[in-house]
Scaffold this motif. Structure first.
Motif: not given
Length: 211
Positions: A43-47, A49-54, A174-182
């Motif tokens: 699972q790759e979490r993109t935020l 505020a972060l440069r790279k996915p977690v 992949e799901i794209r959320l309302d807070d611009k994270s995915s």
């Protein structure tokens, strides 16, 4: 304004013409024979505020009707397990658990591809999702969709599916959320219709704070 409206109508019609549902329909038809499914995932979490996915490893199990289990982390740090009626969300590190309805907004990110959407035909899938766009990249069919339920769409704005037309397996979601994270989940080692342990869709909450 009329010119803009005409251009929008033309672009919309072109997009609809380019939407190929044949691979999707073939995959949906295959789901009718799937009673259980096990898979590993990353699972790759993109935020923002972060440069790279977690990236976090995990495992997924599903049994029809309605049962599923997501284990995130090795060792497991987060667990989501549904018996088809109730979804239990478990924070293993903090020894806390919440029980919510399997159809609630908190459960939906885990149950987007539940039985309602995968009942074996395109009509059932379209009751859950609006189809937006499709393409084939390196032999993988990629579908862009949006949840039809307005309340769910407020939380989950876009859904992207990667389907292998040769094996009829879901390669990624992949799901794209309302807070611009995915959240992108990449599946591997999928096993279909194996016998699962009887306790797979329960959670041992001994010592946990439950609400």
């Amino acid at each position: 304004m009329r010119l803009i409206a005409c251009l929008f109508a033309v672009l919309t019609s072109l997009a609809a013409a380019e939407l190929d549902t044949a691979p999707l329909e073939a995959w949906l038809a295959k789901q009718g024979s799937v009673r259980t499914l096990e898979a590993d995932f990353i699972q790759e979490r993109t935020l923002p505020a972060l440069r790279k996915p977690v990236s976090t490893p995990g495992t997924f199990s599903m049994q029809r009707p309605g049962k599923m289990r997501w284990e995130l982390g090795k060792p497991v740090k987060t667990l989501a397990v549904s018996d088809g009626t109730t979804m239990t969300l478990v924070d293993v590190t903090k020894k806390r658990a919440n029980r919510v309805g399997a159809n609630s907004s908190r459960a939906k990110p885990f149950t987007l591809l539940a039985d309602g959407a995968l009942n074996g035909d395109l009509a059932g899938f379209k009751k859950t999702f609006d189809l937006v766009e499709s393409r084939v990249t390196n032999g993988i069919y990629q579908l862009t969709a949006r949840p039809r339920n307005p309340k769910l769409r407020d939380k989950v704005q876009w859904v992207f599916l990667d389907i292998d037309p040769k094996t009829q397996l879901l390669r990624a979601m992949e799901i794209r959320l309302d807070d611009k994270s995915s959240i992108r989940t990449i599946f591997s080692n999928s096993k279909i219709n194996t016998k699962l342990p009887a306790d797979r869709f329960t959670a041992d909450l001994t010592g946990y704070s439950v609400r």
